[in-house]
Write an enzyme that holds these catalytic residues in place. Structure first.
Site, mmCIF file in Angstrom:
data_model
loop_
_atom_site.group_PDB
_atom_site.id
_atom_site.type_symbol
_atom_site.label_atom_id
_atom_site.label_comp_id
_atom_site.label_asym_id
_atom_site.label_seq_id
_atom_site.Cartn_x
_atom_site.Cartn_y
_atom_site.Cartn_z
ATOM 1 N N ARG A 51 16.387 -10.967 -15.524
ATOM 2 C CA ARG A 51 15.684 -11.444 -16.713
ATOM 3 C C ARG A 51 14.476 -12.309 -16.392
ATOM 4 N NH1 ARG A 51 18.617 -12.060 -22.182
ATOM 5 N NH2 ARG A 51 16.692 -12.243 -23.368
ATOM 6 N N LYS A 149 34.111 -6.303 -9.483
ATOM 7 C CA LYS A 149 35.139 -6.967 -10.252
ATOM 8 C C LYS A 149 34.553 -8.236 -10.859
ATOM 9 C CE LYS A 149 38.048 -9.825 -8.085
ATOM 10 N NZ LYS A 149 37.535 -11.085 -7.527
ATOM 11 N N HIS A 179 35.898 -5.486 -2.437
ATOM 12 C CA HIS A 179 35.323 -5.648 -1.098
ATOM 13 C C HIS A 179 36.391 -5.692 0.004
ATOM 14 C CE1 HIS A 179 36.059 -9.986 -1.590
ATOM 15 N NE2 HIS A 179 35.898 -10.102 -0.289
ATOM 16 N N LYS A 183 36.720 -4.040 4.382
ATOM 17 C CA LYS A 183 36.983 -4.819 5.605
ATOM 18 C C LYS A 183 37.499 -3.882 6.698
ATOM 19 C CE LYS A 183 37.984 -9.194 3.283
ATOM 20 N NZ LYS A 183 37.097 -10.242 3.739
ATOM 21 N N GLU A 217 43.250 -19.170 1.283
ATOM 22 C CA GLU A 217 41.887 -19.691 1.438
ATOM 23 C C GLU A 217 41.945 -21.209 1.531
ATOM 24 O OE1 GLU A 217 38.734 -17.417 -0.887
ATOM 25 O OE2 GLU A 217 40.430 -17.403 -2.259
ATOM 26 N N ASP A 236 42.173 -12.866 -10.380
ATOM 27 C CA ASP A 236 41.061 -12.922 -9.423
ATOM 28 C C ASP A 236 41.403 -12.233 -8.102
ATOM 29 O OD1 ASP A 236 38.448 -13.946 -8.553
ATOM 30 O OD2 ASP A 236 39.582 -15.288 -7.248
ATOM 31 N N HIS A 241 42.668 -7.358 -4.890
ATOM 32 C CA HIS A 241 42.708 -7.345 -3.426
ATOM 33 C C HIS A 241 44.130 -7.162 -2.862
ATOM 34 C CE1 HIS A 241 38.641 -8.482 -3.904
ATOM 35 N NE2 HIS A 241 38.793 -9.788 -3.938
ATOM 36 N N LYS A 332 44.196 -20.903 -3.283
ATOM 37 C CA LYS A 332 43.049 -21.665 -2.792
ATOM 38 C C LYS A 332 43.526 -23.024 -2.286
ATOM 39 C CE LYS A 332 39.547 -19.278 -5.419
ATOM 40 N NZ LYS A 332 38.974 -18.421 -4.385
#
Ligand code: BG6
Length: 485
Positions: A51, A149, A179, A183, A217, A236, A241, A332
């Site tokens: 934009r 996603k 993704h 890998k 993570e 998520d 995944h 996380k």
């Protein structure tokens, strides 16, 4: 030795959301690395579209800064950067209005190249983009679209998105990215399973006690609080995944390594998953660290009940896996960044060495990150005199060590996936029915905790997750592998 570069057809790539975070961090650096590897023809066009008003020079400065930040090793080659930037241009475009579309269409008209459009924007814009591509004559047979996603937030919205895209594109033109499938080690999983005689005969509930999948993570939600708090770890990470890893580890051998054969088998796994019971599910939320805020303050909502951690026990009701549980967890702010799959085999039916030798199990560990590789724990005799004492040692195969520099030079997930789009190979992309089946399994789990009013259990930053997640396995007489890098 540099990794082998397989030529691809000439292509043009338009990145909608070309000034966004994903473009900056992943898409543009990945394209630059493929340019350096010689996979981009001199007249290929990379067009950023977004934009903000900006001219080509302004966008090149943006791309150059992105390369500096996210591709530090390659930036020293100033000639390569200049060459890449010459192929980059920009179109200011309104996804929902008419501004910019004719300019984009003119720029691509008459080009003899694969044309790929990367929808690096929120799903609410997918419909408008597809519609405009169609009405401005850019949705021909050779066009491919790439979507990221989150692909919906439940079955209903995923179906609506699929229908929106299907209105203008055939399924063979739609590339849904996860993704994790790009890998290196994830693909190696298929090579290991289906390229070796050694494992496949043992790959079933008769020999496998259980399988663990951990994606841990160390980061928190960072600046993505607003998105994340609407999703949580289940939407998520788990729905996509971890589900993909589960499919690859559990699927039947496809007859061929071709897109539909592989995706048909993955779909059968998802459809064979049992509903997850409340007792087999644990959700958690991280607490503050010495210098890092807790989840609630990071997302700016003191009462949020969104989970930053989820662990569950899944069961696959088919001949191969009936009786072998799959334990999955992701979160996380955990102790280390590590993604691994552990296939834990059963004990031998009888120990000839007597009770003093203890009971032992083989564990095949597939590490996705860091130190990509596999190790197989085998039981041997402890060296030295003093009788038959048994000990477990790893047969370690870290790919970087076994394969040398070639293993370190592998393309990252986005490089591989973007090149697969250009090649027209959908094997590593999710098909529409797969995504819908994954939501069909996820929805009742989420509906269940919402109906019960469950709240996530607190866990310390830097820990292995909430206490109850340890109990999830403990209760079954099993235990998680340690989370360590
Ligand atoms: C993304 C999630 O899909 O994957 C993020 O949205 C997560 O929340 C990321 O951090 C993890 O990817 P990787 O490749 O770093 O394991």
């Amino acid at each position: 030795m540099a990794s082998r570069v397989i030529p691809v057809d000439p292509f043009d790539l338009v990145v909608f959301g070309g000034t966004g975070d994903l473009a900056r961090r992943k898409i543009l650096p990945a394209l630059f690395r493929r340019f350096c590897a010689g996979q981009m023809e001199e007249n290929a066009l990379i067009i950023g579209a977004a934009r903000s008003p900006m001219d080509d020079e302004g966008y090149r400065a943006f791309v150059s800064a992105a390369l500096e930040e996210f591709n530090p090793s390659g930036i020293s080659d100033t000639e390569a950067v200049a060459g890449f930037l010459r192929q980059v241009s920009y179109v200011a475009l309104d996804a929902t209005g008419t501004e910019g579309w004719q300019i984009l269409a003119n720029r691509l008209r008459g080009r003899d190249a694969v044309q790929a459009f990367y929808f690096s924007v929120g799903p609410s814009l997918f419909g408008a983009l597809a519609e405009h591509l169609h009405s401005y004559g850019m949705a021909g047979q050779g066009t491919r679209i790439v979507v990221e996603k989150p692909f919906g937030r439940d079955l209903t919205s995923a179906k609506a998105l699929n229908a929106t895209l299907a209105a203008h594109f055939d399924e063979s033109q739609i590339y849904r990215i996860d993704h994790y499938l790009g890998k290196e080690t994830v693909q190696n999983l298929m090579a290991v399973r289906f390229g070796n005689m050694l494992f496949e005969p043992l790959w079933n509930s008769q020999y496998v006690d259980h399988i663990q999948i951990t994606v841990a993570e160390t980061v928190g939600v960072g600046g993505r609080g607003e998105y994340y708090d609407r999703s949580g770890a289940m939407r998520d990470m788990m729905q996509n995944h971890l589900m993909q890893l589960l499919c690859l580890i559990a699927m039947e051998p496809p007859a061929k390594f071709d897109p539909d054969a592989v995706r048909d088998e993955k779909l059968k796994v998802i459809r064979a998953l049992d509903p997850v019971e409340a007792v087999d599910l644990v959700r958690g939320q991280y607490e503050a660290d010495e210098d890092k805020p807790d989840y609630r303050s990071q997302v700016g909502d003191a009462d949020t009940t969104t989970e930053s951690f989820v662990a569950l026990k899944a069961r696959i009701s088919n001949w191969r896996w009936a009786g072998t549980p799959f334990y999955l967890r992701t979160g996380k702010r955990l102790r280390a960044k590590v993604s691994e799959i552990a296939v834990v085999f059963k004990e031998t039916p009888h120990s000839i060495f007597g009770p003093e030798a203890g009971r032992h199990r083989n564990i095949l560990t597939i590490r996705l990150q860091p130190n990509e590789g596999m190790d197989l724990g085998v039981t041997i005799k402890e060296p030295g005199p003093g009788g038959m004492r048994l000990v477990d040692v790893p047969l370690d195969m870290t790919f970087a060590e076994a394969l040398g520099p070639e293993a370190e030079d592998v393309p990252d997930a986005y490089e591989r996936l973007i090149m697969d789009v250009i090649r027209g190979n959908q094997t590593l992309f999710m098909r529409g029915d797969e995504v819908e089946a994954a939501w069909a399994w996820t929805d009742p789990i989420i509906a269940g905790w919402e109906a019960r009013g469950d709240t996530p259990q607190a866990y310390d930053s830097g820990s292995s997750g909430p206490e109850d997640s340890l109990m999830l396995m403990h209760r079954d007489g099993r235990k998680w592998r340690e989370i360590r890098a």
